[in-house]
Design a protein around this motif. Structure first.
Motif, PDB file in Angstrom:
ATOM      1  N   ARG A  28       0.812  -1.222   0.000  1.00 47.81           N
ATOM      2  CA  ARG A  28       0.000   0.000   0.000  1.00 47.81           C
ATOM      3  C   ARG A  28       0.846   1.273   0.000  1.00 47.81           C
ATOM      4  NH1 ARG A  28      -4.624   1.701   4.394  1.00 47.81           N
ATOM      5  NH2 ARG A  28      -5.257   3.570   3.292  1.00 47.81           N
ATOM      6  N   PHE A  29       1.961   1.239   0.731  1.00 51.46           N
ATOM      7  CA  PHE A  29       2.863   2.388   0.835  1.00 51.46           C
ATOM      8  C   PHE A  29       4.267   1.961   0.405  1.00 51.46           C
ATOM      9  CE2 PHE A  29      -0.415   2.926   4.137  1.00 51.46           C
ATOM     10  CZ  PHE A  29      -0.979   4.115   3.706  1.00 51.46           C
ATOM     11  N   PRO A  30       4.549   1.955  -0.896  1.00 54.02           N
ATOM     12  CA  PRO A  30       5.840   1.463  -1.405  1.00 54.02           C
ATOM     13  C   PRO A  30       7.035   2.195  -0.780  1.00 54.02           C
ATOM     14  CG  PRO A  30       4.312   1.919  -3.205  1.00 54.02           C
ATOM     15  CD  PRO A  30       3.684   2.444  -1.958  1.00 54.02           C
ATOM     16  N   LYS A  31       8.070   1.423  -0.516  1.00 55.45           N
ATOM     17  CA  LYS A  31       9.262   1.949   0.145  1.00 55.45           C
ATOM     18  C   LYS A  31       9.896   3.105  -0.625  1.00 55.45           C
ATOM     19  CE  LYS A  31      13.486   0.561   2.355  1.00 55.45           C
ATOM     20  NZ  LYS A  31      14.189  -0.532   2.972  1.00 55.45           N
ATOM     21  N   ASP A  32       9.923   3.014  -1.953  1.00 57.48           N
ATOM     22  CA  ASP A  32      10.579   4.055  -2.738  1.00 57.48           C
ATOM     23  C   ASP A  32       9.837   5.391  -2.700  1.00 57.48           C
ATOM     24  OD1 ASP A  32       8.485   2.967  -4.229  1.00 57.48           O
ATOM     25  OD2 ASP A  32       9.496   3.286  -6.144  1.00 57.48           O
ATOM     26  N   ARG A  33       8.537   5.398  -2.431  1.00 55.53           N
ATOM     27  CA  ARG A  33       7.771   6.648  -2.368  1.00 55.53           C
ATOM     28  C   ARG A  33       7.515   7.141  -0.949  1.00 55.53           C
ATOM     29  NH1 ARG A  33       2.618   7.091  -5.142  1.00 55.53           N
ATOM     30  NH2 ARG A  33       3.130   9.279  -5.032  1.00 55.53           N
ATOM     31  N   TYR A  34       7.459   6.221   0.029  1.00 57.34           N
ATOM     32  CA  TYR A  34       7.104   6.589   1.399  1.00 57.34           C
ATOM     33  C   TYR A  34       8.203   6.293   2.424  1.00 57.34           C
ATOM     34  CZ  TYR A  34       2.268   7.183  -0.114  1.00 57.34           C
ATOM     35  OH  TYR A  34       1.128   7.611  -0.723  1.00 57.34           O
ATOM     36  N   LEU A  35       9.338   5.758   1.984  1.00 57.31           N
ATOM     37  CA  LEU A  35      10.420   5.356   2.878  1.00 57.31           C
ATOM     38  C   LEU A  35       9.899   4.414   3.972  1.00 57.31           C
ATOM     39  CD1 LEU A  35      12.367   8.721   3.256  1.00 57.31           C
ATOM     40  CD2 LEU A  35      12.685   6.921   1.560  1.00 57.31           C
ATOM     41  N   THR A  36       8.983   3.544   3.590  1.00 56.79           N
ATOM     42  CA  THR A  36       8.347   2.598   4.503  1.00 56.79           C
ATOM     43  C   THR A  36       9.372   1.631   5.069  1.00 56.79           C
ATOM     44  OG1 THR A  36       6.366   2.753   3.149  1.00 56.79           O
ATOM     45  CG2 THR A  36       6.498   0.880   4.647  1.00 56.79           C
ATOM     46  N   GLU A  37       9.245   1.344   6.361  1.00 54.03           N
ATOM     47  CA  GLU A  37      10.127   0.352   6.985  1.00 54.03           C
ATOM     48  C   GLU A  37       9.513  -0.176   8.271  1.00 54.03           C
ATOM     49  OE1 GLU A  37      13.313   2.572   9.767  1.00 54.03           O
ATOM     50  OE2 GLU A  37      13.662   2.860   7.627  1.00 54.03           O
ATOM     51  N   ILE A  38       9.997  -1.340   8.665  1.00 53.85           N
ATOM     52  CA  ILE A  38       9.701  -1.870   9.994  1.00 53.85           C
ATOM     53  C   ILE A  38      10.786  -1.275  10.883  1.00 53.85           C
ATOM     54  CG2 ILE A  38       9.486  -3.920  11.440  1.00 53.85           C
ATOM     55  CD1 ILE A  38       7.298  -3.632   9.289  1.00 53.85           C
ATOM     56  N   GLU A  39      10.393  -0.356  11.721  1.00 54.29           N
ATOM     57  CA  GLU A  39      11.352   0.401  12.527  1.00 54.29           C
ATOM     58  C   GLU A  39      11.969  -0.452  13.635  1.00 54.29           C
ATOM     59  OE1 GLU A  39      11.473   4.944  13.814  1.00 54.29           O
ATOM     60  OE2 GLU A  39       9.827   3.851  14.757  1.00 54.29           O
ATOM     61  N   SER A  40      11.148  -1.298  14.256  1.00 49.72           N
ATOM     62  CA  SER A  40      11.649  -2.185  15.307  1.00 49.72           C
ATOM     63  C   SER A  40      10.709  -3.375  15.424  1.00 49.72           C
ATOM     64  CB  SER A  40      11.748  -1.457  16.648  1.00 49.72           C
ATOM     65  OG  SER A  40      10.458  -1.074  17.093  1.00 49.72           O
ATOM     66  N   TRP A  41      11.232  -4.473  15.956  1.00 50.28           N
ATOM     67  CA  TRP A  41      10.401  -5.648  16.203  1.00 50.28           C
ATOM     68  C   TRP A  41      11.053  -6.516  17.253  1.00 50.28           C
ATOM     69  CZ3 TRP A  41      12.262 -10.577  15.208  1.00 50.28           C
ATOM     70  CH2 TRP A  41      13.415 -10.643  14.444  1.00 50.28           C
ATOM     71  N   ARG A  42      10.210  -7.351  17.909  1.00 50.28           N
ATOM     72  CA  ARG A  42      10.728  -8.288  18.896  1.00 50.28           C
ATOM     73  C   ARG A  42       9.744  -9.439  19.067  1.00 50.28           C
ATOM     74  NH1 ARG A  42       9.530  -6.726  24.958  1.00 50.28           N
ATOM     75  NH2 ARG A  42       7.531  -5.720  24.708  1.00 50.28           N
ATOM     76  N   HIS A  43      10.308 -10.590  19.413  1.00 49.90           N
ATOM     77  CA  HIS A  43       9.500 -11.777  19.682  1.00 49.90           C
ATOM     78  C   HIS A  43       8.926 -11.687  21.088  1.00 49.90           C
ATOM     79  CE1 HIS A  43      10.652 -14.256  16.231  1.00 49.90           C
ATOM     80  NE2 HIS A  43      11.803 -13.638  16.320  1.00 49.90           N
ATOM     81  N   LEU A  44       7.657 -12.033  21.215  1.00 43.83           N
ATOM     82  CA  LEU A  44       7.011 -12.117  22.515  1.00 43.83           C
ATOM     83  C   LEU A  44       6.610 -13.567  22.760  1.00 43.83           C
ATOM     84  CD1 LEU A  44       4.658  -9.015  22.207  1.00 43.83           C
ATOM     85  CD2 LEU A  44       6.878  -9.135  23.344  1.00 43.83           C
ATOM     86  N   GLN A  45       5.989 -13.831  23.870  1.00 42.98           N
ATOM     87  CA  GLN A  45       5.531 -15.185  24.171  1.00 42.98           C
ATOM     88  C   GLN A  45       4.410 -15.586  23.216  1.00 42.98           C
ATOM     89  OE1 GLN A  45       4.424 -15.402  28.264  1.00 42.98           O
ATOM     90  NE2 GLN A  45       6.425 -14.769  28.998  1.00 42.98           N
ATOM     91  N   SER A  46       4.173 -16.884  23.124  1.00 41.44           N
ATOM     92  CA  SER A  46       3.074 -17.430  22.321  1.00 41.44           C
ATOM     93  C   SER A  46       3.197 -17.113  20.840  1.00 41.44           C
ATOM     94  CB  SER A  46       1.725 -16.936  22.831  1.00 41.44           C
ATOM     95  OG  SER A  46       1.557 -17.248  24.178  1.00 41.44           O
ATOM     96  N   ASP A  47       4.402 -17.057  20.305  1.00 47.43           N
ATOM     97  CA  ASP A  47       4.647 -16.835  18.876  1.00 47.43           C
ATOM     98  C   ASP A  47       4.143 -15.469  18.397  1.00 47.43           C
ATOM     99  OD1 ASP A  47       5.912 -17.826  16.600  1.00 47.43           O
ATOM    100  OD2 ASP A  47       4.027 -18.549  15.742  1.00 47.43           O
ATOM    101  N   ASN A  48       4.040 -14.495  19.296  1.00 51.07           N
ATOM    102  CA  ASN A  48       3.647 -13.139  18.927  1.00 51.07           C
ATOM    103  C   ASN A  48       4.874 -12.302  18.578  1.00 51.07           C
ATOM    104  OD1 ASN A  48       0.833 -13.257  19.168  1.00 51.07           O
ATOM    105  ND2 ASN A  48       0.939 -12.920  21.366  1.00 51.07           N
ATOM    106  N   ILE A  49       4.648 -11.343  17.684  1.00 50.96           N
ATOM    107  CA  ILE A  49       5.670 -10.380  17.297  1.00 50.96           C
ATOM    108  C   ILE A  49       5.119  -8.990  17.606  1.00 50.96           C
ATOM    109  CG2 ILE A  49       7.024  -9.424  15.379  1.00 50.96           C
ATOM    110  CD1 ILE A  49       7.763 -12.284  15.863  1.00 50.96           C
ATOM    111  N   GLU A  50       5.911  -8.169  18.242  1.00 54.21           N
ATOM    112  CA  GLU A  50       5.569  -6.763  18.447  1.00 54.21           C
ATOM    113  C   GLU A  50       6.443  -5.967  17.493  1.00 54.21           C
ATOM    114  OE1 GLU A  50       5.066  -4.616  22.469  1.00 54.21           O
ATOM    115  OE2 GLU A  50       7.087  -4.130  21.776  1.00 54.21           O
ATOM    116  N   PHE A  51       5.835  -5.107  16.685  1.00 52.01           N
ATOM    117  CA  PHE A  51       6.624  -4.361  15.712  1.00 52.01           C
ATOM    118  C   PHE A  51       6.065  -2.970  15.507  1.00 52.01           C
ATOM    119  CE2 PHE A  51       3.353  -6.689  13.560  1.00 52.01           C
ATOM    120  CZ  PHE A  51       2.939  -5.907  12.498  1.00 52.01           C
ATOM    121  N   THR A  52       6.935  -2.079  15.063  1.00 52.14           N
ATOM    122  CA  THR A  52       6.563  -0.700  14.767  1.00 52.14           C
ATOM    123  C   THR A  52       6.840  -0.443  13.296  1.00 52.14           C
ATOM    124  OG1 THR A  52       7.132  -0.010  17.007  1.00 52.14           O
ATOM    125  CG2 THR A  52       6.949   1.724  15.347  1.00 52.14           C
TER     126      THR A  52
END
Length: 64
Positions: A28-52
């Protein structure tokens, strides 16, 4: 004080759902036009991922 040019969103999802959400965001927001990125992420319990996710508020204009 200048406004941050980026929009951020923090999410917690199951790993498979997190990957799908991130893929849809990059589509939806291509990296080349919006500088889109996953700024941070981490594994949590129960196979969950927290990400920004982060992107520019306005797209970069073509330099053509």
């Amino acid at each position: 004080m200048p406004r941050d040019p980026f929009i951020r969103g923090k999410f917690t999802r199951l790993r498979i759902t997190a990957r799908k959400l991130a893929a849809e965001y990059f589509e939806r927001f291509p990296k080349d036009r919006y500088l889109t990125e996953i700024e941070s992420w981490r594994h949590l319990q129960s196979d969950n991922i927290e990400f920004t996710k982060k992107r520019l508020r306005e797209p970069i204009e073509n330099m053509a």
